[in-house]
Design an enzyme around this catalytic site. Structure first.
Site, PDB file in Angstrom:
ATOM      1  N   HIS A  56     -46.599  -4.494  21.490  1.00 44.74           N
ATOM      2  CA  HIS A  56     -47.617  -4.798  22.511  1.00 44.74           C
ATOM      3  C   HIS A  56     -47.015  -4.696  23.903  1.00 44.74           C
ATOM      4  O   HIS A  56     -46.251  -5.573  24.324  1.00 44.74           O
ATOM      5  CB  HIS A  56     -48.178  -6.208  22.297  1.00 44.74           C
ATOM      6  CG  HIS A  56     -49.313  -6.549  23.211  1.00 44.74           C
ATOM      7  ND1 HIS A  56     -50.556  -6.937  22.756  1.00 44.74           N
ATOM      8  CD2 HIS A  56     -49.419  -6.556  24.571  1.00 44.74           C
ATOM      9  CE1 HIS A  56     -51.361  -7.183  23.772  1.00 44.74           C
ATOM     10  NE2 HIS A  56     -50.686  -6.963  24.901  1.00 44.74           N
ATOM     11  N   HIS A  58     -47.700  -2.595  28.092  1.00 36.88           N
ATOM     12  CA  HIS A  58     -48.624  -1.890  28.994  1.00 36.88           C
ATOM     13  C   HIS A  58     -47.794  -0.964  29.882  1.00 36.88           C
ATOM     14  O   HIS A  58     -47.455  -1.321  31.017  1.00 36.88           O
ATOM     15  CB  HIS A  58     -49.401  -2.883  29.860  1.00 36.88           C
ATOM     16  CG  HIS A  58     -50.304  -3.786  29.082  1.00 36.88           C
ATOM     17  ND1 HIS A  58     -51.665  -3.579  28.992  1.00 36.88           N
ATOM     18  CD2 HIS A  58     -50.035  -4.885  28.330  1.00 36.88           C
ATOM     19  CE1 HIS A  58     -52.197  -4.532  28.230  1.00 36.88           C
ATOM     20  NE2 HIS A  58     -51.225  -5.334  27.821  1.00 36.88           N
ATOM     21  N   GLN A 149     -59.548  -2.893  29.877  1.00 34.29           N
ATOM     22  CA  GLN A 149     -59.032  -4.107  30.520  1.00 34.29           C
ATOM     23  C   GLN A 149     -60.146  -5.021  31.022  1.00 34.29           C
ATOM     24  O   GLN A 149     -60.033  -6.239  30.991  1.00 34.29           O
ATOM     25  CB  GLN A 149     -58.124  -3.704  31.686  1.00 34.29           C
ATOM     26  CG  GLN A 149     -57.656  -4.842  32.570  1.00 34.29           C
ATOM     27  CD  GLN A 149     -56.634  -5.737  31.908  1.00 34.29           C
ATOM     28  OE1 GLN A 149     -55.493  -5.360  31.708  1.00 34.29           O
ATOM     29  NE2 GLN A 149     -57.054  -6.951  31.537  1.00 34.29           N
ATOM     30  N   HIS A 207     -56.913  -7.486  22.424  1.00 36.41           N
ATOM     31  CA  HIS A 207     -56.519  -8.675  23.190  1.00 36.41           C
ATOM     32  C   HIS A 207     -57.556  -9.743  22.848  1.00 36.41           C
ATOM     33  O   HIS A 207     -58.703  -9.652  23.288  1.00 36.41           O
ATOM     34  CB  HIS A 207     -56.553  -8.395  24.700  1.00 36.41           C
ATOM     35  CG  HIS A 207     -55.373  -7.634  25.213  1.00 36.41           C
ATOM     36  ND1 HIS A 207     -55.085  -6.355  24.808  1.00 36.41           N
ATOM     37  CD2 HIS A 207     -54.408  -7.976  26.112  1.00 36.41           C
ATOM     38  CE1 HIS A 207     -53.990  -5.936  25.430  1.00 36.41           C
ATOM     39  NE2 HIS A 207     -53.554  -6.889  26.222  1.00 36.41           N
ATOM     40  N   GLU A 210     -57.368 -14.591  24.682  1.00 33.37           N
ATOM     41  CA  GLU A 210     -56.240 -14.894  25.573  1.00 33.37           C
ATOM     42  C   GLU A 210     -56.749 -15.811  26.691  1.00 33.37           C
ATOM     43  O   GLU A 210     -56.977 -15.402  27.822  1.00 33.37           O
ATOM     44  CB  GLU A 210     -55.630 -13.613  26.167  1.00 33.37           C
ATOM     45  CG  GLU A 210     -54.323 -13.909  26.924  1.00 33.37           C
ATOM     46  CD  GLU A 210     -53.719 -12.693  27.596  1.00 33.37           C
ATOM     47  OE1 GLU A 210     -54.359 -11.627  27.605  1.00 33.37           O
ATOM     48  OE2 GLU A 210     -52.605 -12.805  28.142  1.00 33.37           O
ATOM     49  N   ASP A 306     -44.741  -7.344  26.008  1.00 34.66           N
ATOM     50  CA  ASP A 306     -45.954  -7.252  26.822  1.00 34.66           C
ATOM     51  C   ASP A 306     -45.619  -6.661  28.189  1.00 34.66           C
ATOM     52  O   ASP A 306     -45.236  -5.520  28.288  1.00 34.66           O
ATOM     53  CB  ASP A 306     -46.632  -8.627  26.918  1.00 34.66           C
ATOM     54  CG  ASP A 306     -48.104  -8.553  27.333  1.00 34.66           C
ATOM     55  OD1 ASP A 306     -48.565  -7.453  27.667  1.00 34.66           O
ATOM     56  OD2 ASP A 306     -48.787  -9.594  27.331  1.00 34.66           O
TER      57      ASP A 306
HETATM   58 ZN   LIG Z   1     -51.501  -7.101  26.815  1.00 31.06          ZN
END
Ligand SMILES: [Zn+2]
Length: 395
Positions: A56, A58, A149, A207, A210, A306
């Site tokens: 995981h 980005h 996102q 996701h 969260e 992450d």
């Molecule tokens: Zn993430």
């Protein structure tokens, strides 16, 4: 091709001698029974493991912490700052930062990366899809998650952009149900994600929940979709921090569903250690998913780094052992067996999204990490760079 003898090295649960020649593991024997051949490299002690895997991250936003500084340190400001800078990015800029970050991962022993890519930023999608052959040349695998996102149902056009990212070459269907406008729309976004994945034969990586909000209940929907569609082993739920704040009876129900469904939970301790609990005045909740309860029930848990110096998390060097180190603190996994499990996760459960960990056995390709210690606690203490072998060659 070179030949190398590892003497008295840990491999799995055993301490053995390992000879690598012509790029493969040629021989595994009892410790201190093989003698080095003339001209052969000879390494003693330590631990041989598969390479690490990052489940995981980005890459599209990595190394932007200076250009999009997060003054409040909150998740909400991170999303806003990324949305503000994303339209000005170029393919070259995203490629350069992503390649630099991937090389950072490799330098710490990680050869597989699953990166989310924001589907509202077509430049980022194009850049990361085009990066796959570059990483293959480095001996690395790159999987891309089409990650909306800012949701797919909040505004017109976002669902189209999300589908376009799959058409453009993303491998995995992403979603962010807790960020949709309502709980119902969050679950509707999950149905769309599972529909798309099922129709295209793709995996799902969400996701999920969260937030510190204990009423964020999308993980159970993910589990139900996974069971109903027989997609066990193909679905990952990332973060799942709301589980920390669930009432215990509900958490127990959800943990059981996670196990039944075969959904893997990926926890991201670096980001969530700074992002959660931001609405608490005190006591401030840790806001972390229930790793020990998931382990005890038999669930698969991965550990992601992450962010790497991005609008959400300003630190990080792409060393997954740092994420493990913080998890030991954050999830209170400081027992010896718990630390061993946390370290092992980086090279066993973390490979699950990629089809499982490479096997180190006689006749197998010698792509692996050599660590200077054979003790997980000491590796967490010192967090050294491993020596990385790709087909028997130091890289
Ligand atoms: Zn993430």
């Amino acid at each position: 091709m070179s030949s190398c003898l590892f003497s008295n090295v840990r491999l799995g649960e055993d301490t053995v001698d390992v000879r690598v020649s012509n790029g493969v593991i040629a021989k595994i024997a009892s410790a201190k029974t093989l003698a080095a051949l003339p001209g052969e490299d000879h390494i003693q002690d330590g631990w041989l493991t598969p390479p690490l895997a990052e489940p995981h991250c980005h890459l599209d936003a990595a190394l932007l912490a200076d250009r999009a500084p997060n003054h409040s340190g909150t998740l909400v400001e991170g999303i806003a700052n990324w949305a503000a800078i994303a339209p000005s990015l170029t393919v070259q800029d995203v490629r350069d930062r992503a390649l630099t970050t991937a090389k950072m991962y490799k330098s710490w022993g990680c050869l597989r990366i699953r990166s989310h890519v924001d589907t509202e930023c077509p430049v980022a999608v194009e850049a990361l899809v085009s990066l796959k052959p570059d990483l293959a040349e480095l001996g690395m695998d790159l999987q891309l998650v089409a990650f909306p996102q800012r949701g797919i149902l909040r505004a017109p056009g976002r669902q189209d952009a999300w589908r376009a990212a799959i058409d453009a070459g993303c491998d995995v269907v992403g979603a962010i149900p807790h960020y949709e406008r309502t709980h119902d729309e969050g679950n509707a976004s999950l149905k769309l994600a599972f529909d798309l994945a099922e129709a295209r034969g793709l995996m799902v990586d969400v996701h999920c929940d969260e937030t510190d909000d204990p009423s964020s209940r999308h993980l159970e929907r993910m589990c139900a979709e996974t069971i109903d569609r027989a997609m066990a082993g193909r679905v990952v739920a990332g973060h799942c921090t709301a589980m920390h704040s669930y009432p215990n009876p509900h958490a127990a129900k959800v943990v059981a569903l996670v196990v039944e469904s075969g959904v893997q939970i990926v926890t991201n301790p670096l980001d969530n250690s700074v992002l959660q609990g931001r609405y608490d005045n005190g006591p401030v909740r840790r806001g972390h998913t229930r790793v020990k309860a998931l382990w005890a029930a038999g669930a698969s848990v991965g550990i992601g780094h992450d962010s790497v110096q991005d609008p959400w998390y300003p630190l990080g060097t792409a060393n997954l052992v740092d994420a493990a180190y913080v998890l030991v603190h954050y999830a209170q996994c400081s027992g010896l067996a718990e630390m061993e499990r946390v370290f092992r996760t980086l090279w066993d459960e973390n490979h699950r999204p990629f089809g499982g960990a490479p096997v180190l056995a006689e006749g197998k390709v010698a792509t692996m990490c050599w660590w200077p210690q054979s003790d997980a606690r000491m590796l967490l203490v010192h967090r050294p760079r491993p020596t990385i072998y790709i087909a028997g060659e130091v890289t």
